[in-house]
Scaffold this motif. Structure first.
Motif, PDB file in Angstrom:
ATOM      1  N   GLN A   1       0.894  -0.983  -0.017  1.00 51.38           N
ATOM      2  CA  GLN A   1      -0.157   0.025   0.000  1.00 51.38           C
ATOM      3  C   GLN A   1       0.664   1.154   0.018  1.00 51.38           C
ATOM      4  N   LEU A   2       0.673   2.205  -0.979  1.00 54.23           N
ATOM      5  CA  LEU A   2       1.251   3.333  -1.159  1.00 54.23           C
ATOM      6  C   LEU A   2       0.651   4.576  -0.906  1.00 54.23           C
ATOM      7  N   PHE A   3       0.600   4.992   0.189  1.00 49.09           N
ATOM      8  CA  PHE A   3      -0.225   6.350   0.274  1.00 49.09           C
ATOM      9  C   PHE A   3       0.904   7.339   0.290  1.00 49.09           C
ATOM     10  N   PRO A   4       0.703   8.575  -0.516  1.00 51.17           N
ATOM     11  CA  PRO A   4      -0.630   8.949  -1.035  1.00 51.17           C
ATOM     12  C   PRO A   4      -0.680   8.469  -2.481  1.00 51.17           C
ATOM     13  N   HIS A   5       0.127   7.609  -3.122  1.00 50.73           N
ATOM     14  CA  HIS A   5      -0.282   7.128  -4.389  1.00 50.73           C
ATOM     15  C   HIS A   5      -1.421   6.585  -4.573  1.00 50.73           C
ATOM     16  N   ASP A   6      -2.000   5.665  -3.694  1.00 52.72           N
ATOM     17  CA  ASP A   6      -3.160   5.086  -3.694  1.00 52.72           C
ATOM     18  C   ASP A   6      -4.382   5.844  -3.598  1.00 52.72           C
ATOM     19  N   HIS A   7      -3.920   6.896  -2.824  1.00 54.49           N
ATOM     20  CA  HIS A   7      -5.142   8.041  -2.561  1.00 54.49           C
ATOM     21  C   HIS A   7      -5.254   8.608  -3.960  1.00 54.49           C
ATOM     22  N   LEU A   8      -4.256   9.183  -4.575  1.00 55.54           N
ATOM     23  CA  LEU A   8      -4.206   9.936  -5.944  1.00 55.54           C
ATOM     24  C   LEU A   8      -4.999   8.796  -7.064  1.00 55.54           C
ATOM     25  N   ASP A   9      -4.612   7.846  -6.968  1.00 55.97           N
ATOM     26  CA  ASP A   9      -4.943   6.688  -8.015  1.00 55.97           C
ATOM     27  C   ASP A   9      -6.334   6.556  -7.929  1.00 55.97           C
ATOM     28  N   HIS A  10      -6.696   6.528  -6.683  1.00 52.28           N
ATOM     29  CA  HIS A  10      -8.415   6.457  -6.520  1.00 52.28           C
ATOM     30  C   HIS A  10      -8.973   7.645  -7.115  1.00 52.28           C
ATOM     31  N   LEU A  11      -8.736   8.844  -6.789  1.00 54.81           N
ATOM     32  CA  LEU A  11      -9.295  10.099  -7.255  1.00 54.81           C
ATOM     33  C   LEU A  11      -9.388  10.054  -8.680  1.00 54.81           C
ATOM     34  N   ILE A  12      -7.942  10.104  -9.309  1.00 52.49           N
ATOM     35  CA  ILE A  12      -8.156   9.748 -10.723  1.00 52.49           C
ATOM     36  C   ILE A  12      -9.078   8.888 -11.471  1.00 52.49           C
ATOM     37  N   ARG A  13      -9.054   7.619 -10.981  1.00 49.93           N
ATOM     38  CA  ARG A  13     -10.031   6.716 -11.536  1.00 49.93           C
ATOM     39  C   ARG A  13     -11.527   6.777 -11.194  1.00 49.93           C
ATOM     40  N   GLU A  14     -11.896   7.367 -10.237  1.00 44.93           N
ATOM     41  CA  GLU A  14     -13.300   7.830 -10.012  1.00 44.93           C
ATOM     42  C   GLU A  14     -13.505   9.138 -10.897  1.00 44.93           C
TER      43      GLU A  14
ATOM     44  N   GLY B   1      -6.950  19.398 -12.257  1.00 45.19           N
ATOM     45  CA  GLY B   1      -7.165  20.718 -11.106  1.00 45.19           C
ATOM     46  C   GLY B   1      -8.527  20.453 -10.421  1.00 45.19           C
ATOM     47  N   GLY B   2      -9.517  19.943 -11.189  1.00 43.52           N
ATOM     48  CA  GLY B   2     -10.624  19.642 -10.808  1.00 43.52           C
ATOM     49  C   GLY B   2     -10.938  18.699  -9.915  1.00 43.52           C
ATOM     50  N   VAL B   3     -10.045  17.459 -10.334  1.00 48.83           N
ATOM     51  CA  VAL B   3      -9.904  16.320  -9.796  1.00 48.83           C
ATOM     52  C   VAL B   3      -9.335  16.473  -8.099  1.00 48.83           C
ATOM     53  N   LEU B   4      -8.426  17.384  -7.987  1.00 47.83           N
ATOM     54  CA  LEU B   4      -7.509  17.628  -6.842  1.00 47.83           C
ATOM     55  C   LEU B   4      -8.127  18.807  -6.061  1.00 47.83           C
ATOM     56  N   ARG B   5      -9.189  19.359  -6.518  1.00 50.16           N
ATOM     57  CA  ARG B   5      -9.885  20.593  -5.667  1.00 50.16           C
ATOM     58  C   ARG B   5     -10.155  20.580  -4.389  1.00 50.16           C
TER      59      ARG B   5
ATOM     60  N   PRO C   1      -6.034  16.652  -0.454  1.00 47.30           N
ATOM     61  CA  PRO C   1      -4.900  17.335  -0.010  1.00 47.30           C
ATOM     62  C   PRO C   1      -3.812  17.681  -0.981  1.00 47.30           C
ATOM     63  N   PHE C   2      -3.973  17.148  -2.304  1.00 44.74           N
ATOM     64  CA  PHE C   2      -2.946  17.080  -3.162  1.00 44.74           C
ATOM     65  C   PHE C   2      -2.995  18.805  -3.810  1.00 44.74           C
ATOM     66  N   ARG C   3      -1.678  19.421  -4.162  1.00 46.68           N
ATOM     67  CA  ARG C   3      -1.826  20.642  -4.893  1.00 46.68           C
ATOM     68  C   ARG C   3      -0.747  20.481  -5.922  1.00 46.68           C
TER      69      ARG C   3
ATOM     70  N   VAL D   1       3.544  17.982 -11.427  1.00 51.17           N
ATOM     71  CA  VAL D   1       4.132  17.522 -10.220  1.00 51.17           C
ATOM     72  C   VAL D   1       3.604  18.329  -8.881  1.00 51.17           C
ATOM     73  N   LEU D   2       3.315  17.116  -8.036  1.00 55.31           N
ATOM     74  CA  LEU D   2       2.164  17.522  -6.733  1.00 55.31           C
ATOM     75  C   LEU D   2       3.266  17.699  -5.804  1.00 55.31           C
ATOM     76  N   ASP D   3       2.576  17.827  -4.443  1.00 56.44           N
ATOM     77  CA  ASP D   3       3.388  17.949  -3.304  1.00 56.44           C
ATOM     78  C   ASP D   3       4.182  16.712  -3.130  1.00 56.44           C
ATOM     79  N   GLY D   4       5.628  16.662  -2.546  1.00 57.77           N
ATOM     80  CA  GLY D   4       6.215  15.554  -2.195  1.00 57.77           C
ATOM     81  C   GLY D   4       6.769  14.970  -3.569  1.00 57.77           C
ATOM     82  N   LEU D   5       6.844  15.828  -4.660  1.00 53.64           N
ATOM     83  CA  LEU D   5       7.353  15.227  -5.943  1.00 53.64           C
ATOM     84  C   LEU D   5       6.650  14.166  -6.409  1.00 53.64           C
ATOM     85  N   LEU D   6       5.331  14.116  -6.114  1.00 53.93           N
ATOM     86  CA  LEU D   6       4.688  13.152  -6.798  1.00 53.93           C
ATOM     87  C   LEU D   6       4.238  13.441  -8.066  1.00 53.93           C
ATOM     88  N   ARG D   7       4.328  12.561  -9.220  1.00 54.71           N
ATOM     89  CA  ARG D   7       4.166  12.950 -10.690  1.00 54.71           C
ATOM     90  C   ARG D   7       3.195  12.088 -11.135  1.00 54.71           C
ATOM     91  N   PRO D   8       2.245  12.519 -11.636  1.00 54.37           N
ATOM     92  CA  PRO D   8       1.150  11.897 -12.554  1.00 54.37           C
ATOM     93  C   PRO D   8       1.283  12.337 -13.936  1.00 54.37           C
TER      94      PRO D   8
END
Length: 237
Positions: free
Chosen positions: A4-17, A64-68, A71-73, A88-95
């Protein structure tokens, strides 16, 4: 076991939904290490979104709408050298998100089959075409490492000669780049001896050739004798 990779799992869930809710998107898939169970906290998240008119999807605004309300910016947005929107999001997370027309689903036939997991890759499929393409990808014959060993060695020798000639020409930065093979496990220690400062590249290329020759001998692979002689003479430690 899936890590389990948080915040990756959280971001993946948001994009999929978000893709499932967007009526413009007919198909969507995720790919890369995250869908292969090989991701770590430094991994990127990568997606293909398919819709009849990709120009109708303003990808930066969509993300931007997905992340509104999340916790991601978005800290940085750019289009890479291949025309793909990257964030590039907080923590250098890159989708990374590609936007294509559904007819490009046919391109999946040419994707590497190794480690393809249709269940984890599929995000949205309105008519079954994505499921069919991923099913065919997942059932393709997996590469046989033993059968491919000689071909891999042949390509490696070609790159080694390419790099040696570039080094002899005096293009030291380019020669340094050509030593960047992807390795893992115990090979990393040996790999470390093939890398280093630009003023020691002759030593590193000699080490790279010595390592290549040892691996070829251990695996019973063929190196053309004349080529071995020329490399051994031209790349002395």
């Amino acid at each position: 076991m899936t890590v389990q990779l948080f915040p990756h799992d959280h971001l993946d869930h948001l994009i999929r939904e978000a893709t499932r809710r967007d009526p413009r998107i007919t198909h969507a898939l995720a790919y890369g290490s995250f869908t292969q169970g090989a991701a770590d906290r430094f991994s990127d998240l990568e997606y293909f979104l398919y819709l009849p008119d990709p120009t109708r999807l303003d990808v930066p605004a969509w993300v931007g709408g997905v992340l509104r309300d999340s916790p991601f910016r978005i800290r940085h947005f750019f289009v890479n050298d291949f025309g793909t929107p990257n964030f590039v999001l907080d923590g250098l997370l890159r989708p990374e998100l590609h936007a294509e027309t559904p007819d490009r689903l046919a391109d999946l036939a040419g994707w590497p089959a190794a480690h393809a997991d249709p269940t984890r890759m599929s995000v949205k499929d309105t008519d079954g075409r994505l499921a069919g393409a991923l099913r065919r990808l997942g059932t393709r014959a997996q590469p046989d490492p033993a059968a491919e060993a000689q071909g891999i060695l042949d390509r490696l020798l070609g790159w080694l000669v390419f790099g040696a000639n570039v080094l002899a020409r005096g293009e030291r930065i380019r020669a340094h780049e050509l030593l960047a093979w992807e390795l893992g496990g115990a090979a990393l220690e040996r790999y470390a001896r093939t890398t280093g400062p630009l003023d020691r590249l002759e030593i590193h290329y000699a080490e790279a050739w010595a390592w290549t020759a040892e691996l070829a001998a251990a695996l019973g692979l063929h190196v053309p004798p004349d080529l071995a002689h020329d490399l051994g003479r031209g790349l002395r430690r």
